[in-house]
Design a protein around this motif. Sequence first.
Motif, mmCIF file in Angstrom:
data_model
loop_
_atom_site.group_PDB
_atom_site.id
_atom_site.type_symbol
_atom_site.label_atom_id
_atom_site.label_comp_id
_atom_site.label_asym_id
_atom_site.label_seq_id
_atom_site.Cartn_x
_atom_site.Cartn_y
_atom_site.Cartn_z
ATOM 1 N N GLY A 267 -25.044 40.442 62.323
ATOM 2 C CA GLY A 267 -25.276 41.330 63.463
ATOM 3 C C GLY A 267 -26.744 41.434 63.817
ATOM 4 O O GLY A 267 -27.127 41.372 64.997
ATOM 5 N N ILE A 268 -27.586 41.595 62.796
ATOM 6 C CA ILE A 268 -29.032 41.664 63.044
ATOM 7 C C ILE A 268 -29.544 40.330 63.590
ATOM 8 O O ILE A 268 -30.368 40.286 64.506
ATOM 9 C CB ILE A 268 -29.767 42.050 61.743
ATOM 10 N N GLY A 269 -29.035 39.227 63.018
ATOM 11 C CA GLY A 269 -29.449 37.906 63.482
ATOM 12 C C GLY A 269 -29.055 37.648 64.924
ATOM 13 O O GLY A 269 -29.811 37.028 65.685
ATOM 14 N N PHE A 270 -27.875 38.136 65.323
ATOM 15 C CA PHE A 270 -27.446 37.933 66.705
ATOM 16 C C PHE A 270 -28.332 38.727 67.664
ATOM 17 O O PHE A 270 -28.692 38.235 68.741
ATOM 18 C CB PHE A 270 -25.983 38.344 66.879
ATOM 19 N N ALA A 271 -28.697 39.952 67.271
ATOM 20 C CA ALA A 271 -29.622 40.738 68.093
ATOM 21 C C ALA A 271 -30.968 40.024 68.217
ATOM 22 O O ALA A 271 -31.538 39.928 69.307
ATOM 23 C CB ALA A 271 -29.806 42.132 67.495
#
Length: 426
Positions: free
Chosen positions: A118-122
């Motif tokens: 999730g953090i990587g996608f952001a």
Amino acid sequence: MTATDAISAPDAPAKPRYRLFAVLAGLYLAQGIPTYLFAAAIPPIMREQDVSRTAIGFFSILLLPLVLKFLWAPVVDRVRPFARAHRAGWVILTQCGIIASILSLMLVEPDNVWAIFGIGFAASLFLSTQDIATDGYASKYLEPEERPIGNAIQGGAVAFGVIAGGTMGLVLYHYAGWDVMLLTIALISMLPLAAAFAMREADPAPEQAGARLSRPSIMAFLRRPEARQILWIALVYRASEGLVKAMEGSYLVDAGIPLDVIGYLSGASAATAGLAGSVIAAILLRRWGVAPVLGLLGSLRTVCFLVFALHAMGAILGVWPLYGASAFQTLIRYMEIVALYSLFMSVTSSEQPGTDFTILACAQLLIYLAGSMSSGALADLMGYGALFGLSAGLSGAAVLATMLMLRTHAAAIPGLSAAPAGGRGR
């Protein structure tokens, strides 16, 4: 003169603009460091934490914003985040988001797949949006004769990103742990913010532009015949590369190459090729122009694919031909990017440079990824030899098609067959 007005006048004497080059180096480095943190450092760390290969492979979805960013590129060209800063405003906002994303990883453990995803996608959304602004800035303010240098700077910055985000990240994790690695890379990522504050833009404010500027859009790009022609080249030229690159590591393993050697070929050699290839490509482009350089690189790429095919078929023996073809292919790939991006910049418009460039960059990435995703199934179906032979045939056909299309539009696009003579691009 204000910061937004400080730009060389069109009739100023032609001379190297080292300030612009330094700003571009900082902007592209800002993208390279977090990109390779997520692409090169975090996956092996997760694997060491016993995260499954299936879950790690799922992280390829993080590339999705880079493929789809053309959808919101017109918004970046159209919207000014701050009154006196257009693309600089986007860079500042997205870089702060990237730094926040890196720091937020300190709140989770390295085996927390969904949180890291999730953090990587952001972070990927921030990176892709920043890329639109940076490429638009480079396309708009680089003179035609400066484009090879600008794109070589991008290649070099990416190579440093491999070292800072990937190699250094792994070393820091090994010796100091997860939190120290993330905090260090977040602090380093603050340095390129200076480049954003040093950007000089001459975009008219919305109230000054009035009806003189058309509304940035994808359709505005597609209405231009020369832009559509270069779009075809973007879709054709690299059609064969994904087929080989995705299976290169697997074939080297099956050929008995040790993993540490494969790591060097794909890691350290990539950084070296990024620096050397970018410089060589810039020199060749300034001397020969885009079309001859793309023809040469495509031909050399085809030879590399043939070496892989002949080795897989048993016609070439030993590991050294594979080492040479693998390393040389990496060098060619970095040089191709410099040449292609110079070509893409030649058809960008001043009204929507980020949109125009992003459409072309996404097109060549899309066809590359399509080949990558199909390569495994093709290798299982017909074997390595046939896959690499097919790739060599497609590569040769792509070179011929590209040369024909460039010849057709040589008069409409400056600098295709000879070094640009100067003058400001559209």
